[in-house]
Design a protein around this motif. Structure first.
Motif, PDB file in Angstrom:
ATOM      1  N   VAL A 115       8.868  17.382  27.093  1.00 56.06           N
ATOM      2  CA  VAL A 115       8.894  17.405  25.409  1.00 56.06           C
ATOM      3  C   VAL A 115       8.428  18.851  25.314  1.00 56.06           C
ATOM      4  N   ILE A 116       9.367  19.828  24.444  1.00 52.71           N
ATOM      5  CA  ILE A 116       9.116  21.108  23.957  1.00 52.71           C
ATOM      6  C   ILE A 116       8.697  21.016  22.576  1.00 52.71           C
ATOM      7  N   GLY A 117       7.624  22.056  22.518  1.00 53.33           N
ATOM      8  CA  GLY A 117       7.545  22.207  20.915  1.00 53.33           C
ATOM      9  C   GLY A 117       7.672  23.702  20.637  1.00 53.33           C
ATOM     10  N   ILE A 118       8.095  23.894  19.388  1.00 54.16           N
ATOM     11  CA  ILE A 118       8.483  25.461  19.062  1.00 54.16           C
ATOM     12  C   ILE A 118       7.629  25.452  17.565  1.00 54.16           C
ATOM     13  N   ILE A 119       6.911  26.773  17.344  1.00 59.34           N
ATOM     14  CA  ILE A 119       6.435  26.917  16.376  1.00 59.34           C
ATOM     15  C   ILE A 119       7.324  28.249  15.766  1.00 59.34           C
ATOM     16  N   TYR A 120       7.911  28.202  14.532  1.00 62.90           N
ATOM     17  CA  TYR A 120       8.679  29.646  14.524  1.00 62.90           C
ATOM     18  C   TYR A 120       8.629  29.772  12.785  1.00 62.90           C
ATOM     19  N   GLU A 121       9.162  30.885  12.307  1.00 64.01           N
ATOM     20  CA  GLU A 121       8.976  31.302  11.008  1.00 64.01           C
ATOM     21  C   GLU A 121      10.180  31.063  10.287  1.00 64.01           C
ATOM     22  N   SER A 122      10.870  32.140   9.634  1.00 65.98           N
ATOM     23  CA  SER A 122      11.610  32.022   8.636  1.00 65.98           C
ATOM     24  C   SER A 122      13.290  32.161   9.123  1.00 65.98           C
ATOM     25  N   LYS A 136      20.677  19.679  25.550  1.00 71.16           N
ATOM     26  CA  LYS A 136      21.558  19.979  26.856  1.00 71.16           C
ATOM     27  C   LYS A 136      20.763  20.009  27.972  1.00 71.16           C
ATOM     28  N   SER A 137      19.354  20.414  28.098  1.00 71.89           N
ATOM     29  CA  SER A 137      18.515  20.791  29.028  1.00 71.89           C
ATOM     30  C   SER A 137      17.780  19.260  29.265  1.00 71.89           C
ATOM     31  N   GLY A 138      18.092  18.347  28.617  1.00 70.81           N
ATOM     32  CA  GLY A 138      17.233  16.913  28.582  1.00 70.81           C
ATOM     33  C   GLY A 138      15.794  16.954  28.348  1.00 70.81           C
ATOM     34  N   ASN A 139      15.719  17.582  27.170  1.00 70.56           N
ATOM     35  CA  ASN A 139      14.417  17.651  26.541  1.00 70.56           C
ATOM     36  C   ASN A 139      14.243  17.113  25.132  1.00 70.56           C
ATOM     37  N   ALA A 140      13.358  16.310  24.899  1.00 65.88           N
ATOM     38  CA  ALA A 140      12.858  16.109  23.598  1.00 65.88           C
ATOM     39  C   ALA A 140      12.346  17.585  22.901  1.00 65.88           C
ATOM     40  N   VAL A 141      12.400  17.579  21.629  1.00 69.33           N
ATOM     41  CA  VAL A 141      11.836  18.699  20.911  1.00 69.33           C
ATOM     42  C   VAL A 141      11.269  18.496  19.587  1.00 69.33           C
ATOM     43  N   VAL A 142       9.796  19.041  19.289  1.00 70.03           N
ATOM     44  CA  VAL A 142       9.363  19.158  18.096  1.00 70.03           C
ATOM     45  C   VAL A 142       9.310  20.511  17.600  1.00 70.03           C
ATOM     46  N   LEU A 143      10.008  20.557  16.253  1.00 66.74           N
ATOM     47  CA  LEU A 143       9.804  21.857  15.522  1.00 66.74           C
ATOM     48  C   LEU A 143       8.960  21.953  14.398  1.00 66.74           C
ATOM     49  N   ARG A 144       8.429  23.162  14.626  1.00 69.21           N
ATOM     50  CA  ARG A 144       7.655  23.230  13.408  1.00 69.21           C
ATOM     51  C   ARG A 144       8.022  24.453  12.593  1.00 69.21           C
ATOM     52  N   SER A 145       8.667  24.493  11.511  1.00 71.30           N
ATOM     53  CA  SER A 145       9.267  25.908  10.826  1.00 71.30           C
ATOM     54  C   SER A 145       8.006  26.271   9.865  1.00 71.30           C
ATOM     55  N   GLY A 146       8.231  27.594   9.467  1.00 69.54           N
ATOM     56  CA  GLY A 146       7.471  28.053   8.312  1.00 69.54           C
ATOM     57  C   GLY A 146       7.632  27.486   7.305  1.00 69.54           C
ATOM     58  N   LYS A 147       6.627  27.613   6.324  1.00 71.57           N
ATOM     59  CA  LYS A 147       6.640  26.797   4.812  1.00 71.57           C
ATOM     60  C   LYS A 147       7.965  27.814   4.434  1.00 71.57           C
ATOM     61  N   GLU A 148       8.463  28.984   4.362  1.00 69.90           N
ATOM     62  CA  GLU A 148       9.381  29.819   3.794  1.00 69.90           C
ATOM     63  C   GLU A 148      10.751  28.933   4.011  1.00 69.90           C
ATOM     64  N   ALA A 149      10.889  28.333   5.232  1.00 67.74           N
ATOM     65  CA  ALA A 149      12.037  27.936   5.547  1.00 67.74           C
ATOM     66  C   ALA A 149      12.246  26.376   5.838  1.00 67.74           C
ATOM     67  N   HIS A 150      11.300  25.967   5.386  1.00 67.07           N
ATOM     68  CA  HIS A 150      11.099  24.384   5.528  1.00 67.07           C
ATOM     69  C   HIS A 150      12.099  23.752   5.042  1.00 67.07           C
ATOM     70  N   LYS A 151      12.538  23.934   3.939  1.00 71.57           N
ATOM     71  CA  LYS A 151      13.652  22.995   3.047  1.00 71.57           C
ATOM     72  C   LYS A 151      14.799  22.944   3.911  1.00 71.57           C
ATOM     73  N   ASP A 179       4.241  18.856   7.742  1.00 72.79           N
ATOM     74  CA  ASP A 179       3.236  19.734   7.606  1.00 72.79           C
ATOM     75  C   ASP A 179       3.255  21.222   7.781  1.00 72.79           C
ATOM     76  N   THR A 180       3.406  22.014   7.038  1.00 66.80           N
ATOM     77  CA  THR A 180       3.446  23.365   7.346  1.00 66.80           C
ATOM     78  C   THR A 180       2.183  24.049   7.236  1.00 66.80           C
ATOM     79  N   SER A 181       0.788  23.384   7.124  1.00 72.15           N
ATOM     80  CA  SER A 181      -0.353  23.803   7.219  1.00 72.15           C
ATOM     81  C   SER A 181      -0.759  24.270   8.550  1.00 72.15           C
ATOM     82  N   ARG A 182      -1.827  25.183   8.613  1.00 73.50           N
ATOM     83  CA  ARG A 182      -2.511  25.617   9.844  1.00 73.50           C
ATOM     84  C   ARG A 182      -2.772  24.482  10.703  1.00 73.50           C
ATOM     85  N   GLU A 183      -3.400  23.095  10.052  1.00 76.12           N
ATOM     86  CA  GLU A 183      -3.650  22.081  11.002  1.00 76.12           C
ATOM     87  C   GLU A 183      -2.551  21.569  11.811  1.00 76.12           C
ATOM     88  N   SER A 184      -1.216  21.542  11.383  1.00 77.06           N
ATOM     89  CA  SER A 184      -0.264  21.063  12.113  1.00 77.06           C
ATOM     90  C   SER A 184       0.078  21.916  13.123  1.00 77.06           C
TER      91      SER A 184
END
Length: 420
Positions: A115-122, A136-151, A179-184
């Motif tokens: 499982v890969i997590g990625i925190i990114y911005e806009s 393709k590399s066989g991984n589950a993925v958790v995406l956490r975008s910045g609030k500017e791009a969340h929608k 949740d795009t807060s610092r807590e997440s």
């Protein structure tokens, strides 16, 4: 239960469906993801327009350009996914086989990370790129975008998950943190037992926060304080073309140049033509000129702001460039060693010896000779797209494609052997 923690629990339960998926299953999923992404163009553009409206006045124009999507950019995202389909599946590759005297066969085999997590911005394209490479590399993925791009990210993920539901791979293997807060972000940084790898993509502040606070493994995708050194033996017209491309084609990205070093023997001739190309001509064309921040020697040849020390340690991500005149190739290399983020650095020269010295001594993930630094990119390197550009040396370095998202394990075959 916190929504982010609940998401981690869900993906932990679902990850085996992607970790063990066949190449055929993964390619089918990716092809459908590309199709569904294009089919959702209207919904994605609507979401992006809302993000753009909310972000105006809060982020710079060049960052707004990173956030902006149109039909062609969505097509490019779908094309990137299809390019990943065409790439070889690294999972299952046999890296080494050895046979011991006791009859054991030891097989070193490439496997998914998990499982890969990625925190990114806009940057909305990161959403589809990361999902494609993970699948393709066989991984589950958790995406956490910045609030500017969340929608925008949510609309993209909705389309991609709809595609996965048409396959044997659980759509729970792809998750977007709501949740795009610092807590997440803090929860992801501490998600031992859930994330096998966390990748931050964004500005220096985000990357440093993750590197300093994460208890899960992290790959540092560094900021790009990118240098181009114009040697005394450079083709000066070539240098102008390369610098113009590296600085102005898309100044907000991490492979855009930020610092120009010029050998003193050509400074009086080269710098006025540089100012003409980046400032005067751009003004005449009605486009944003490059703001030059000059050391004392450079200011004796052209006009611009006085460079402060911080200017040589800044990723401007804008139409701003620091300029310094150096006495020698050795001084250029020393300056880069002291100020580079080890992302991408280049030399422009017709001297083969100087080029060899530069490439041997500059310790960056990508070192260029007579070409633009803008090529430091997974797509340009033939990787389809990229999960990020690593500026560290362990596990991955440079553009991270499929192989960089895998690990390996040893499979030991015996016939009853026991250790004496």
């Amino acid at each position: 239960m916190n929504s982010t923690q609940g998401l981690l629990e869900k993906i932990k339960q679902a990850k085996k469906s992607i970790n063990t998926a066949s190449t055929t299953e993964k390619n089918k999923a990716l092809s459908l993801m590309a199709d569904y992404l294009e089919a959702a163009t209207d919904a994605i553009l609507t979401a992006n327009a809302e993000d753009m409206t909310a972000a105006k006045g809060h982020i710079s124009d060049v960052m707004l350009d990173r956030l902006y999507l149109d039909v062609n950019r969505i097509k490019d995202m779908a094309t990137g996914i299809r390019q990943v389909v065409a790439l070889p599946d690294p999972v299952g590759d046999i890296l080494e086989v050895s046979h011991l005297e006791n009859g054991l066969e030891i097989i070193k085999k490439r496997v998914a990370l998990g499982v890969i997590g990625i925190i990114y911005e806009s940057r909305p394209n990161v959403t589809s790129d990361a999902a494609a490479l993970a699948i393709k590399s066989g991984n589950a993925v958790v995406l956490r975008s910045g609030k500017e791009a969340h929608k925008t990210a949510a609309a993209i993920v909705s389309a991609l998950k709809a595609a996965l539901r048409q396959t044997a791979i659980s759509d729970d293997c792809l998750q977007l943190v709501s949740d795009t807060s610092r807590e997440s972000a803090q929860i992801l940084m501490k998600a031992k037992g859930y994330l096998d790898l966390l990748i931050p993509r964004g500005g220096a502040g985000l990357i440093q926060a993750v590197v300093e606070n994460a208890t899960v493994p992290v790959i540092e995708t560094g900021t790009g304080i990118v240098h181009i050194y114009v040697d005394k033996d450079a083709d000066q017209e070539m240098a102008l073309e390369i610098i113009n491309n590296a600085k102005t084609s898309r100044p907000s990205v991490c492979n855009a140049m930020e610092v120009c070093l010029v050998h003193k023997k050509i400074a009086s001739q080269f710098l006025p033509t540089l100012e003409e190309r980046l400032v005067t001509v751009r003004k005449a064309r009605g486009v944003v000129p490059v703001q030059l921040r000059l050391d004392e020697t450079a200011r004796s040849f052209i006009s611009g702001e006085i460079a402060e020390p911080i200017d040589f340690d800044s990723e401007f991500s804008d139409y701003i460039m620091a300029v310094k005149v150096v006495d020698s190739l050795e001084e250029a290399i020393t300056h880069i060693e002291q100020h580079s983020t080890h992302h991408s650095d280049a030399i422009i020269t017709n001297n083969a010896t100087s080029a060899a010295t530069f490439t041997e001594q500059v310790d960056s993930a990508a070192v260029y000779v007579n070409t633009s630094t803008r090529f430091t990119d997974g797509g340009e390197f033939g990787l389809g797209c990229e999960m990020g550009i690593s500026t560290q040396k362990l596990h991955a370095r440079g553009p991270m494609g499929l192989k960089e998202l895998t690990s390996y394990k040893y499979v030991v075959q015996g016939s009853g052997q026991i250790r004496e």
